[in-house]
Design an enzyme around this catalytic site. Structure first.
Site, short mmCIF file in Angstrom:
data_model
loop_
_atom_site.label_atom_id
_atom_site.label_comp_id
_atom_site.label_asym_id
_atom_site.label_seq_id
_atom_site.Cartn_x
_atom_site.Cartn_y
_atom_site.Cartn_z
N HIS A 382 0.55 -1.32 -0.28
CA HIS A 382 -0.01 0.17 0.45
C HIS A 382 0.81 1.47 0.11
O HIS A 382 0.18 2.70 -0.33
CB HIS A 382 -0.99 0.11 1.27
CG HIS A 382 -2.36 0.33 1.22
ND1 HIS A 382 -2.46 2.07 0.48
CD2 HIS A 382 -3.55 0.38 1.22
CE1 HIS A 382 -3.84 2.57 0.20
NE2 HIS A 382 -3.74 1.87 0.73
N ASP A 386 -2.45 1.53 -4.49
CA ASP A 386 -3.75 2.77 -3.87
C ASP A 386 -5.23 1.23 -3.80
O ASP A 386 -5.09 0.81 -5.01
CB ASP A 386 -4.54 3.75 -4.30
CG ASP A 386 -3.30 4.84 -3.66
OD1 ASP A 386 -3.24 5.87 -4.87
OD2 ASP A 386 -2.38 5.05 -3.30
#
Lengths: 411, 372
Positions: A382, A386
């Site tokens: 992450h 996204d």
């Protein structure tokens, strides 16, 4: 001419030192007028031996002679170095006799069995340690369940079934017994454990899920597998569909194919797609790479996978076969896994986990139908990728596998 | 010659269960058995089994067997020293370690193996080999074959056609030998040549010899004929019927415990792990970019595992942390190319993504793996 001069070991003269219970065992006389031999030790100082258990072997003139312990006891001293020369009558070793004989399963004749550290080479055979940190998916086999070709690696995979199962302590029971035994983690396992932890600590790992209706792919396979086999001399599996879909999605979402270089704080975008396919071997996880998948069609991919599978089976994978990779696919489906979170294989940014195909009732066009469904999971970093990109990426894979025409039409 | 099927050798199992009691059997003094399998591990397991379980007091046994391509090293030998392991793997030739002493041999279906089982008291290698020579001469009187005092059989006084090894147990013993009928000499000589340099070991060395096939001397000879002739001579000398009983080494009911023995012979721990301690001291000549690097490597290998590992690299050629990792990982792991490949690729994945680094690493590791 005849070996009537051979004495059986038990009855020949054991020398002098009978003080306490220490006995010196001598080299037996040799047969057929042989004069000397080489000693090869099977036991070491401090080892406990049972009566008749082989302590050393003497090689004379192409003949191997075993020298057993005359009584149960502990080896006190070895009087000749390993490989040293002895003649008939040369003192060999000292044995301190004890009353009891340790229970030894094996009969004396053959050299003693290797110590129970046998799990060494077989990484996953020791259920206790590393099973825990690795969630389901690490050990899978590249091409999907049904393929006989790939059933070879599967057999090598057998020990890796452990992870799915037991929490540590349960392993070794006999009813009511409460002992434990310790097995040193082998080098491979230590290294893998370390790397997995590093991966977890650097990446901000998250997993997103989806499900894939495998009906169309199955149908495509049923319709075309024979022609495919005839033309390409390869079995048409599901793996090619997933690998191609992944490459397609990676080109569509280049950030998933990229990686963060922590030393320079740069994002490295790659314009080639090398897909690592995770294979479990008795020696540990290996990840051979299919290179430049963006240029391959289904047949090319099946061929590449087949060849890697063959190499893995014959233990011929070379370093360059396994170096690199921009994205990994792992298949827990071979073990019947329903659902699970794969762990990223550094230095990459994402991994696709495939699971088993089960018939499930799903809603299609407002009606309930039973379809062959597979859950898929994408674990991603992450820091780089996204949520929206990850979900879109996974949906693209889903679309391409559920309807391969998407690939054709570049949708 | 009459080949009896397994079913008819129930009396074989009689002998097993009533070892020292009197047994009624049609034969006395000897038994001839032949393996239906060409698997070297299975056949070696049969030898073990007979050695451990059968009572040889009242009758001796001759065991006839052939193997599909395999290299068989002696109990205390070093496979790296004796053969070209890379070539074996490429050609899918099996490697086995037998329990008897002696040197390394190459087996294929053109080679026959004979094992003479007797009690330890009646152990007599010379007599056995003379029996073989007698059988050969009875078959082809013009053959110039004789037994040397090294227990080899020579053809035309020059070429070795048979080698011998033996094992002495407490009460029983066996002597086995090979006989070259029509083996592939080309493969034989290439696999029995070790490419590994710088090995120092006190393992039993083999004594290379010029070999020849009996087939080359007389093209009308076949392995079957030789087996038959030897069985005939054995039968005559032991005053038994010229019957050969077939044995299936996979038959657990006939030979209880045989599959464990077969399995043990195939384990890495037995084949490689039983190698006496040895050391390697050699120099890798690595061609890197425009120069050639000379890298000294010293390793001690015990029980087939790397005990000590020293690689003399130019300073900073590899990041020191990585070099340390490599040495640490290699120490204690098997001296085995597959194991090492897996290890180094795993290590590689923790390195920074640096092409230069990766290519140096690959170069070094490939060269190290070539030593195994």
């Amino acid at each position: 001419v005849n070996s009537s001069s051979v004495f059986t070991v038990r009855y020949f003269r054991t020398t002098a030192v009978h003080r306490d219970d220490v006995v010196t065992v001598n080299t037996p006389a040799f047969a057929e007028s042989v004069t000397e031999g080489d000693v090869r030790w099977e036991k070491a100082v401090g080892d406990t031996v049972a009566e008749d258990e082989v302590v050393c072997e003497i090689e004379t003139d192409k003949t191997s002679v075993q020298v057993p312990a005359p009584a149960a006891g502990v080896i006190e001293a070895l009087l000749v170095p390993d490989g040293g020369k002895v003649e008939g009558g040369t003192p060999l070793f000292k044995l301190r006799k004890t009353g009891a004989a340790p229970a030894k399963a094996k009969p004396a004749a053959a050299p003693p069995p290797p110590p129970p550290a046998a799990p060494e080479p077989v990484a996953a055979a020791a259920p206790p340690p590393a099973a825990a940190p690795i969630p389901t998916t690490m050990p899978p086999v590249p091409p999907v369940s049904t393929q006989p070709i790939d059933s070879k690696p599967v057999s090598a995979v057998k020990p890796a079934a452990a992870p799915a199962a037991a929490p540590p302590g349960e392993a070794v029971p006999t009813k009511g017994a409460r002992s434990e035994h310790r097995v040193k983690m082998n080098r491979m396992r230590q290294r893998i454990a370390q790397r997995l932890k590093e991966a977890q600590n650097t990446c901000a790992m998250l997993t997103t899920f989806n499900e894939i209706d495998m009906s169309n792919i199955r149908e495509m396979r049923t319709v075309h597998k024979d022609t495919f086999l005839k033309k390409h001399n390869l079995k048409l599996g599901f793996m090619s569909a997933f690998v191609k879909a992944a490459a397609f999605a990676l080109q569509d979402q280049p950030v998933v194919n990229a990686v963060i270089d922590d030393t320079t704080k740069e994002i490295v975008y790659r314009d080639y797609v090398d897909i690592s396919v995770a294979v479990a071997t008795p020696r540990g996880l290996v990840v051979p790479v299919v290179r430049n998948v963006e240029n391959m069609n289904f047949a090319d991919i099946e061929r590449a996978i087949y060849e890697l599978g063959e190499k893995a089976r014959k233990n011929e994978l070379a370093i360059e076969d396994m170096d690199g990779g921009t994205f990994t696919i792992s298949n827990g489906g071979v073990f019947g896994s329903l659902f699970g979170t794969p762990i990223i294989n550094p230095p990459q940014s994402a991994i696709l986990g495939m699971h088993a195909i089960f018939d499930r009732p799903v809603a299609v066009g407002g009606k309930i139908e039973v379809r062959p469904m597979m859950y898929v999971a994408l674990t991603y970093d992450h820091r780089l990728i996204d949520g929206r990109e990850a979900v879109t990426f996974l949906r693209k894979i889903k679309a391409a596998v559920e309807d391969p025409r998407v690939l054709l039409l570049d949708l | 010659m009459v080949l009896q099927s397994l079913k008819n050798c129930l009396w074989l199992s009689c002998i097993l269960r009533t070892p020292k009691a009197s047994f009624r059997s049609t034969a006395s003094g000897g038994l001839i058995i032949q393996s239906v399998s060409n698997d070297v591990y299975q056949n070696l397991a049969v030898e073990d089994w007979i050695h451990d379980h059968m009572d040889l007091e009242k009758q001796q046994i001759l065991f006839l067997w052939r193997n599909s391509p395999a290299v068989v090293i002696g109990r205390h030998q070093n496979p790296w020293q004796e053969c070209n392991l890379r070539l074996l793997r490429q050609k899918n030739i099996k490697l086995a370690r037998r329990r008897s002493g002696g040197g390394t041999v190459y087996h294929d279906l053109g080679n026959i193996n004979l094992t003479f089982f007797t009690t330890r008291k009646k152990y007599q290698r010379m007599e056995n080999l003379k029996l073989v020579v007698k059988a050969l001469k009875a078959l082809r009187p013009q053959l110039d074959v004789h037994v040397t005092d090294r227990y080899d059989i020579l053809l035309d006084k020059e070429y070795k056609i048979s080698g011998t090894a033996a094992k002495l147990g407490r009460t029983s013993a066996y002597h086995h030998c090979t006989l070259l009928c029509n083996a592939d000499k080309f493969v034989l000589s290439s696999v029995l040549k070790s490419p590994y340099k710088g090995l120092k070991s006190n393992a039993t060395p083999s004594v290379p010899a010029l070999v020849k096939n009996l087939f080359e001397e007389d093209p009308s000879l076949t392995s079957e004929m030789l087996l038959d002739a030897i069985a005939k001579e054995y039968a005559a000398q032991h005053q038994i019927d010229h019957h050969v009983t077939l044995i299936n080494p996979a038959d657990e009911t006939l030979l209880p415990g045989i599959s464990n023995k077969t399995e043990e012979l195939q384990t890495w721990e037995w084949v490689y792990g039983k190698t006496p301690k040895f050391s390697i001291s050699t120099c890798l000549n690595m061609a890197y970019k425009d120069s050639v690097l000379d890298v000294k490597v010293n390793m001690d290998v015990k029980h087939g595992k790397i005990e000590v590992c020293n690689i003399d690299l130019p300073e900073q050629w590899l990041p020191p942390g990585l070099y340390g990792e490599l040495v640490k990982s290699l120490t204690g792991s098997k001296f085995c190319p597959n194991e090492t490949t897996t290890l180094v690729t795993t290590l590689l994945r923790v390195c920074p993504q640096d092409d230069e680094l990766h290519s140096r690493w690959s170069l070094l590791c490939e060269n190290m793996i070539m030593l195994m």
